[in-house]
Design a protein around this motif. Structure first.
Motif, mmCIF file in Angstrom:
data_model
loop_
_atom_site.group_PDB
_atom_site.id
_atom_site.type_symbol
_atom_site.label_atom_id
_atom_site.label_comp_id
_atom_site.label_asym_id
_atom_site.label_seq_id
_atom_site.Cartn_x
_atom_site.Cartn_y
_atom_site.Cartn_z
ATOM 1 N N LEU A 23 -109.142 -48.477 7.434
ATOM 2 C CA LEU A 23 -107.922 -48.203 6.663
ATOM 3 C C LEU A 23 -107.681 -49.282 5.616
ATOM 4 C CD1 LEU A 23 -105.581 -46.929 9.510
ATOM 5 C CD2 LEU A 23 -106.488 -45.594 7.586
ATOM 6 N N GLU A 27 -107.312 -48.605 1.756
ATOM 7 C CA GLU A 27 -106.127 -49.066 1.025
ATOM 8 C C GLU A 27 -106.525 -49.877 -0.204
ATOM 9 O OE1 GLU A 27 -101.983 -51.571 1.744
ATOM 10 O OE2 GLU A 27 -103.488 -51.534 3.318
ATOM 11 N N ALA A 43 -114.356 -44.775 3.697
ATOM 12 C CA ALA A 43 -114.256 -44.875 5.155
ATOM 13 C C ALA A 43 -115.590 -44.559 5.814
ATOM 14 C CB ALA A 43 -113.177 -43.933 5.673
ATOM 15 N N THR A 66 -112.967 -38.218 7.525
ATOM 16 C CA THR A 66 -111.610 -38.578 7.927
ATOM 17 C C THR A 66 -110.658 -37.437 7.590
ATOM 18 O OG1 THR A 66 -111.055 -39.544 5.776
ATOM 19 C CG2 THR A 66 -112.031 -41.030 7.413
#
Length: 90
Positions: A23, A27, A43, A66
């Motif tokens: 994450l 981000e 990811a 994801t």
């Protein structure tokens, strides 16, 4: 899921740390114009490099690595060409 041993608990903690790192990578990549498919790729690369596999893909044949939900998408958003936009509240 029911955790039945200290080893299972430690495994879940390790997975949680790995997901938190994924994450953080996602981000860092977020900016206006980046697509949810691009974030999914960020990811995927990180998680696969660390030996992880996508449970939604394995279990349900989910099309992304994801689940990415944006705004009105409540859960299980499919990564796509949808671009992230910046909105400023008045």
């Amino acid at each position: 899921m029911t955790i039945q041993s200290a080893a299972e608990l430690e495994g879940m903690r390790a997975i949680g740390r790995l997901v938190a790192e994924a994450l953080a990578h996602m981000e860092a990549a977020v900016r206006p114009g980046v697509t949810t498919a691009q974030l999914d790729y960020v990811a995927r690369v990180f998680l696969e490099a660390n030996g992880a596999r996508s449970a939604p893909q394995i279990t349900y044949g989910f099309p992304g690595f994801t689940c990415i939900s944006v705004n009105e998408e409540i859960v299980h958003g499919i990564p796509s060409a949808r671009a992230i936009v910046l909105t400023v509240a008045a």
